[in-house]
Structures are given as structure tokens and as C-alpha cells.
Design a protein around this motif. Sequence first.
Motif, PDB file in Angstrom:
ATOM      1  N   ALA A 199       0.681  -1.037   0.092  1.00 22.21           N
ATOM      2  CA  ALA A 199      -0.340  -0.051  -0.196  1.00 22.21           C
ATOM      3  C   ALA A 199       1.054   1.026  -0.125  1.00 22.21           C
ATOM      4  N   LEU A 200       1.831   1.461   0.639  1.00 22.03           N
ATOM      5  CA  LEU A 200       3.142   2.580   1.008  1.00 22.03           C
ATOM      6  C   LEU A 200       3.503   2.365  -0.564  1.00 22.03           C
ATOM      7  N   THR A 201       4.439   1.545  -0.794  1.00 20.23           N
ATOM      8  CA  THR A 201       4.357   1.594  -2.616  1.00 20.23           C
ATOM      9  C   THR A 201       3.591   2.224  -3.652  1.00 20.23           C
ATOM     10  N   GLU A 202       1.792   1.498  -3.164  1.00 24.22           N
ATOM     11  CA  GLU A 202       1.880   2.105  -4.470  1.00 24.22           C
ATOM     12  C   GLU A 202       1.300   3.378  -3.869  1.00 24.22           C
ATOM     13  N   ALA A 203       0.927   4.262  -2.818  1.00 21.49           N
ATOM     14  CA  ALA A 203       1.303   5.104  -2.286  1.00 21.49           C
ATOM     15  C   ALA A 203       2.232   6.470  -2.768  1.00 21.49           C
ATOM     16  N   ILE A 215       1.551   9.149  -5.730  1.00 25.62           N
ATOM     17  CA  ILE A 215       2.175  10.653  -5.621  1.00 25.62           C
ATOM     18  C   ILE A 215       2.715  10.916  -6.786  1.00 25.62           C
ATOM     19  N   LYS A 216       3.759  10.251  -6.776  1.00 24.74           N
ATOM     20  CA  LYS A 216       5.586  10.786  -7.675  1.00 24.74           C
ATOM     21  C   LYS A 216       4.595  10.735  -8.708  1.00 24.74           C
ATOM     22  N   SER A 217       3.743   9.828  -9.691  1.00 26.23           N
ATOM     23  CA  SER A 217       3.395  10.325 -10.478  1.00 26.23           C
ATOM     24  C   SER A 217       2.533  11.865 -10.903  1.00 26.23           C
ATOM     25  N   HIS A 218       1.526  12.579 -10.039  1.00 26.33           N
ATOM     26  CA  HIS A 218       0.885  13.105 -10.122  1.00 26.33           C
ATOM     27  C   HIS A 218       1.962  14.426 -10.469  1.00 26.33           C
ATOM     28  N   LEU A 219       3.436  14.383  -9.033  1.00 25.20           N
ATOM     29  CA  LEU A 219       3.494  15.285  -9.282  1.00 25.20           C
ATOM     30  C   LEU A 219       4.683  15.456 -10.554  1.00 25.20           C
ATOM     31  N   VAL A 220       5.144  14.846 -11.225  1.00 21.90           N
ATOM     32  CA  VAL A 220       5.278  14.614 -12.933  1.00 21.90           C
ATOM     33  C   VAL A 220       4.800  14.704 -13.480  1.00 21.90           C
ATOM     34  N   GLU A 221       3.068  14.964 -13.779  1.00 21.19           N
ATOM     35  CA  GLU A 221       2.812  14.865 -14.801  1.00 21.19           C
ATOM     36  C   GLU A 221       1.926  16.395 -14.364  1.00 21.19           C
ATOM     37  N   GLU A 222       1.478  16.906 -13.077  1.00 15.29           N
ATOM     38  CA  GLU A 222       1.434  18.250 -12.840  1.00 15.29           C
ATOM     39  C   GLU A 222       2.715  19.542 -13.138  1.00 15.29           C
ATOM     40  N   PRO A 223       2.025  20.177 -14.055  1.00 12.14           N
ATOM     41  CA  PRO A 223       3.109  21.669 -14.376  1.00 12.14           C
ATOM     42  C   PRO A 223       3.642  22.444 -13.392  1.00 12.14           C
ATOM     43  N   ALA A 224       4.845  22.507 -13.260  1.00 12.00           N
ATOM     44  CA  ALA A 224       4.702  23.842 -12.028  1.00 12.00           C
ATOM     45  C   ALA A 224       3.994  24.543 -11.884  1.00 12.00           C
ATOM     46  N   THR A 225       3.564  25.407 -12.949  1.00 13.31           N
ATOM     47  CA  THR A 225       2.965  26.127 -13.486  1.00 13.31           C
ATOM     48  C   THR A 225       1.543  26.836 -12.877  1.00 13.31           C
ATOM     49  N   SER A 226       1.536  25.403 -12.643  1.00 11.22           N
ATOM     50  CA  SER A 226      -0.295  25.455 -12.587  1.00 11.22           C
ATOM     51  C   SER A 226      -0.759  24.892 -10.161  1.00 11.22           C
ATOM     52  N   ARG A 227       0.483  25.282 -10.027  1.00 18.02           N
ATOM     53  CA  ARG A 227       0.764  24.605  -8.376  1.00 18.02           C
ATOM     54  C   ARG A 227       0.306  26.124  -7.923  1.00 18.02           C
TER      55      ARG A 227
END
Length: 136
Positions: free
Chosen positions: A113-117, A121-133
Amino acid sequence: MARIMRTRADQNARLMGMTRAQWVILAWVEMRPGLSQNELAALVEVEPITVGRLVDRLEARGILERRNDPRDRRIRRLHLTSAAAPVLEQIQAYRTSLNEQFADILGQPALTALTEALAKIKSHLVEEPATSRKLG
């Protein structure tokens, strides 16, 4: 926790006369044979000159070799030699040992569960453009 894990990996790599950075290089070249030094530098997030020095040391040990790119003579591709096999086995044994320790501490379901979580999170951070944060 990441710092502690890096310190332990450094200690284990030193037992083999290597560095954790060299381990990282070997692991990437194993996963993606034929990488260029520039591609590898981007993957490990260091300057190409740093990768060049690490590759020089691994090449001097006969663990890694540079081969000419058949399409572009300016590029040298990185490949493991047969001498890398025992080193990669030791690295894998270290990884396996870590995973077993984590499973002993947390239990396999919690570790999964920890590994999947963390992957989510990593996938979300990689996909989200820095300018949209949003800050603050």
C-alpha cells in the motif's frame, strides 16, 4: 528516511569498492542498455561531466564500455560488460534485503500500500506542470 537509505547504500557500495553513484549508473545501464552519457545524466539529474567521470571509473574497472553509435559518430553508447554481472547481483541482493526488512517492519500488505501510494504521488507530481501549482 531518504538520507538514511542513501547513507546505508553508500556504506554497502563502499564494501564493494564502489560508490552509490556508480551503482545508480550500473542500474540505469542495465535497464536501458545503449544510453548515451547525456541521456543518463538527465535520468540521474546530474551534469554530463559528472556522469562522464563515473563512466570513466567503471570503464577502467572493465564493468562498462562505451560503444560508437552507428548513426552518429559523435555519440558513444553505454553498455555493461560481463564483469558487471556479479556487481549487479550484489546490488540486487542489497535491494532484496531492504525490501525484506521493510516487509518485516510493516507487513507485506502495508508495504504494498505504501509503495503504491508513493508511486501515485510521484506520478501526480511528475505530470502536474509546475506553473499550475498554487503557492501558499
